[in-house]
Design a protein around this motif. Structure first.
Motif, mmCIF file in Angstrom:
data_model
loop_
_atom_site.group_PDB
_atom_site.id
_atom_site.type_symbol
_atom_site.label_atom_id
_atom_site.label_comp_id
_atom_site.label_asym_id
_atom_site.label_seq_id
_atom_site.Cartn_x
_atom_site.Cartn_y
_atom_site.Cartn_z
ATOM 1 N N PRO A 102 -7.015 -3.448 4.066
ATOM 2 C CA PRO A 102 -6.622 -4.387 5.121
ATOM 3 C C PRO A 102 -7.112 -3.944 6.495
ATOM 4 C CG PRO A 102 -4.723 -3.115 4.367
ATOM 5 C CD PRO A 102 -5.871 -2.774 3.465
ATOM 6 N N GLN A 103 -7.331 -4.927 7.367
ATOM 7 C CA GLN A 103 -7.669 -4.643 8.758
ATOM 8 C C GLN A 103 -6.388 -4.214 9.469
ATOM 9 O OE1 GLN A 103 -10.680 -4.710 10.465
ATOM 10 N NE2 GLN A 103 -11.471 -4.805 8.394
ATOM 11 N N ILE A 104 -6.457 -3.115 10.175
ATOM 12 C CA ILE A 104 -5.286 -2.567 10.856
ATOM 13 C C ILE A 104 -5.622 -2.423 12.340
ATOM 14 C CG2 ILE A 104 -3.809 -0.529 11.054
ATOM 15 C CD1 ILE A 104 -4.210 -0.067 8.067
ATOM 16 N N SER A 105 -4.745 -2.942 13.193
ATOM 17 C CA SER A 105 -4.952 -2.831 14.633
ATOM 18 C C SER A 105 -4.752 -1.380 15.077
ATOM 19 C CB SER A 105 -3.967 -3.733 15.383
ATOM 20 O OG SER A 105 -2.649 -3.198 15.278
ATOM 21 N N GLU A 113 -1.075 -0.568 14.903
ATOM 22 C CA GLU A 113 -0.654 -0.383 13.511
ATOM 23 C C GLU A 113 -1.160 0.948 12.967
ATOM 24 O OE1 GLU A 113 -0.638 -5.162 12.427
ATOM 25 O OE2 GLU A 113 -2.405 -3.953 11.983
ATOM 26 N N ARG A 130 4.385 -5.948 9.851
ATOM 27 C CA ARG A 130 3.002 -6.419 9.692
ATOM 28 C C ARG A 130 2.257 -5.591 8.649
ATOM 29 N NH1 ARG A 130 0.850 -6.823 15.818
ATOM 30 N NH2 ARG A 130 2.272 -8.419 16.559
ATOM 31 N N LEU A 131 2.468 -4.281 8.694
ATOM 32 C CA LEU A 131 1.792 -3.395 7.744
ATOM 33 C C LEU A 131 2.256 -3.642 6.313
ATOM 34 C CD1 LEU A 131 1.737 -0.206 9.958
ATOM 35 C CD2 LEU A 131 -0.273 -1.405 9.075
ATOM 36 N N THR A 136 3.326 -6.619 5.254
ATOM 37 C CA THR A 136 2.720 -7.916 4.932
ATOM 38 C C THR A 136 1.249 -7.773 4.563
ATOM 39 O OG1 THR A 136 4.261 -9.047 6.415
ATOM 40 C CG2 THR A 136 2.258 -10.235 5.827
ATOM 41 N N LYS A 137 0.546 -6.883 5.254
ATOM 42 C CA LYS A 137 -0.877 -6.659 4.982
ATOM 43 C C LYS A 137 -1.121 -5.832 3.726
ATOM 44 C CE LYS A 137 -2.493 -6.926 9.752
ATOM 45 N NZ LYS A 137 -3.231 -6.218 10.820
ATOM 46 N N ALA A 154 -0.446 -2.564 3.473
ATOM 47 C CA ALA A 154 -0.755 -1.173 3.806
ATOM 48 C C ALA A 154 0.424 -0.250 3.538
ATOM 49 C CB ALA A 154 -1.182 -1.061 5.268
ATOM 50 N N TYR A 189 -9.068 4.788 4.239
ATOM 51 C CA TYR A 189 -9.089 3.906 5.401
ATOM 52 C C TYR A 189 -10.072 4.414 6.462
ATOM 53 C CZ TYR A 189 -7.844 0.909 9.202
ATOM 54 O OH TYR A 189 -7.920 -0.005 10.207
#
Length: 128
Positions: free
Chosen positions: A5-8, A11, A50-51, A53-54, A56, A77
């Protein structure tokens, strides 16, 4: 390798805490991040959600406490992000990237010595 997943950046800060201390509960994550950020506990909880949900992070509810563990490995990652950076900015050309760092005096003598040592070990290992 599977697509992670893309992580900001924010995050990623949460993930670094989870990778280091997992399994870890919400309060422990919040406590650790409050020492190094100016985020509110609510912001930290949002990042954790969010993590999850993604995909991660995963969690286990222990009575009234949520305990988190990473689904993705830190090295996987970081490898994905490194490759993405290399492709995005240097068209996948590692030599071009290293050359840019050398030409811009971004590497110290210690960095250069370390790179020489790594390349030498790699060469010895590969029999070149």
């Amino acid at each position: 390798m599977k697509e992670l997943p893309q992580i900001s950046e924010a995050e990623f800060e949460v993930m670094k805490v989870v990778w280091k201390y997992a399994p870890i509960n919400t309060n422990e994550i919040t406590e650790r991040l409050l020492k190094t950020t100016n985020w509110s506990p609510k912001t930290i909880q949002t990042l954790i959600k969010r993590l999850v949900t993604k995909g991660a992070l995963t969690y286990e509810k222990q009575s009234r406490i949520f305990v988190y563990t990473p689904v993705i490995k830190e090295n996987e990652y970081i490898n994905q992000e490194s490759n993405s950076f290399l492709k995005r900015f240097y068209h996948g050309d590692l030599t071009a990237m290293v050359s840019a760092f050398i030409e811009n005096d971004s590497l110290s003598k210690t960095d250069i010595d370390t790179l020489r040592s790594l390349l030498s070990k790699r060469s010895d290992r590969d029999g070149d």
